[in-house]
Design an enzyme around this catalytic site. Structure first.
Site, PDB file in Angstrom:
ATOM      1  N   CYS A 134      77.153  50.076  41.757  1.00  9.97           N
ATOM      2  CA  CYS A 134      75.878  49.948  42.747  1.00  9.97           C
ATOM      3  C   CYS A 134      74.522  49.528  41.890  1.00  9.97           C
ATOM      4  CB  CYS A 134      75.895  50.896  43.435  1.00  9.97           C
ATOM      5  SG  CYS A 134      74.123  50.451  44.254  1.00  9.97           S
ATOM      6  N   VAL A 135      75.010  48.401  41.916  1.00 11.76           N
ATOM      7  CA  VAL A 135      73.397  48.201  40.931  1.00 11.76           C
ATOM      8  C   VAL A 135      72.071  48.599  42.207  1.00 11.76           C
ATOM      9  CG1 VAL A 135      74.358  45.431  40.518  1.00 11.76           C
ATOM     10  CG2 VAL A 135      73.188  45.751  42.889  1.00 11.76           C
TER      11      VAL A 135
END
Length: 403
Positions: free
Chosen positions: A282-283
């Site tokens: 997850c950025v």
């Protein structure tokens, strides 16, 4: 003699100690902040070729960027501290764009359409390069802080929001940050086995018999054979041990992490680590979502949605009196007659866009959980044509429901 040796050691330590404006560059050499723009041959060459209208050699812009990021530092007590440049654009650009959008309705329309496009473009750019960035984490945290600041500065003084409602909104924000902090922790990283087992399995993976049996793999993984395949006596014993402990005769061996991966584990190419039950990287938290932080990640999304929707409803009820939340979001006459209300309305629409995106992510997570599926497994199933799309492509069914 002992006193002289102590004095020499202290003198040497004082010489090696950095002052607040010094730092060690990427080459390990001492440098000073005052010389941050000096001795950059790549930058000089770029300027010279730009003036003379010549093409740039390949890779020179990347080297200039690396040099700039290495020299971008802040004075500190024991030497200048390096600052990640990806943290700064959201802090600088987000308030600027929101204040520009508050000037006119058309400017708000263009800005609110352009911002998601720019964020998605930067996401695909960094995702393609498989590199880590703090841009999205900085954007998320600064957006929360700035929206809360606008709420306290522009909405609460109007007198339509009670202190109990402000306290409830603050508690939701704090709980969401606590869940986000838990999601930032170890997602379940796998660590390599003992060095002897590591050397053994390295030799097993490089054995020619693997290639002859078709067990080699071009994606950095090789299949450790089951106990019935006789390659080496130690390897056979190790495979039987795995089969006795886990009930499976074949395991994934990651050449990059040098370890045997358990079932449903995966290697993250961005973090460079293997993670138990890897879901995705997850950025927005700049971390992997795996076995140990998946619940905290889903909880953070859920708390964010509740807090954001509650804050949006309070704000619209204040600046658009007499209208329900959904109607006021699309029709609020006279809101651009005052700059304060226009800025607040623009921030509400920004929150609504972000909330819509996070709602979609939460919906995908809940669907994957209901089908006992991870995001990584869904992508693999689509790539290998072993699953079918459901719910307009939001879900992938591989027939492992309830297993």
């Amino acid at each position: 003699m002992a006193k002289r040796a102590g004095k020499r050691a202290r003198a040497q330590e004082m010489e090696e100690t950095l002052c607040c404006c010094e730092y060690l560059d990427r080459k390990g050499q001492r440098s000073h902040l005052a010389a941050c723009l000096c001795e950059c041959e790549d930058l000089d060459e770029c300027c010279e070729r730009w003036v003379t209208c010549k093409s740039l050699p390949p890779g020179i812009l990347e080297r200039v960027t690396e040099t700039f990021t290495d020299r971008f530092r802040f004075p500190w007590i024991r030497g200048a501290v390096k600052i990640n440049i990806s943290l700064l654009p959201p802090i600088i650009l987000l308030p600027f764009f929101l204040h520009i959008a508050a000037l006119h309705f058309l400017l708000a329309l263009v800005t609110l359409i352009s911002l998601p496009i720019l964020v998605l473009w930067y996401y695909y750019l960094t995702h393609r390069k498989k590199g880590q960035t703090l841009f999205f984490l900085s954007l998320g945290l600064f957006s929360l802080g700035y929206m809360y600041y606008v709420f306290l500065q522009e909405v609460v003084p109007r007198g339509h929001v009670e202190y109990s409602q402000v306290a409830l909104l603050t508690c939701g924000l704090i709980l969401m940050l606590v869940a986000l902090h838990q999601a930032k922790k170890d997602p379940g990283y796998l660590f390599s086995q003992m060095s002897s087992d590591k050397a053994l399995r390295q030799g097993s993976c490089s054995n020619n018999m693997f290639n002859k049996n078709g067990l080699g793999n071009s994606n950095g993984l090789c299949r450790v054979p089951a106990s019935g395949v006789a390659v080496h006596s130690n390897t056979e014993s190790y495979s039987r041990t795995l089969e006795a402990e886990t009930g499976q005769g074949a395991k994934d061996w990651c050449l990059k992490c040098q370890l045997v991966r358990p079932a449903r584990a995966g290697h993250c190419r961005i973090c460079g680590r293997c993670v138990k039950r890897l879901d995705h990287h997850c950025v927005w938290i700049n971390n992997c979502v795996g076995e140990q932080n998946h619940q905290a990640f889903v909880l953070a999304l859920f708390l964010f949605l509740l807090t954001s929707i509650y804050g949006i409803s309070l704000t619209l009820d204040t600046i658009c009196r007499g209208k329900n939340t959904l109607t006021a979001l699309f029709y609020c006459p006279g809101v651009y007659g005052e700059y304060s209300s226009a800025l607040t309305f623009t921030c509400v629409w920004y929150c609504a866009i972000v909330t819509s995106g996070m709602s979609y992510i939460l919906l995908l997570q809940l669907l994957n959980i209901s089908y006992n599926m991870t995001e990584r497994e869904a992508r693999i199933a689509l790539r290998e044509n072993i699953g079918r799309k459901l719910l307009w492509g939001m879900m992938v069914d591989t027939g492992i429901l309830g297993k």
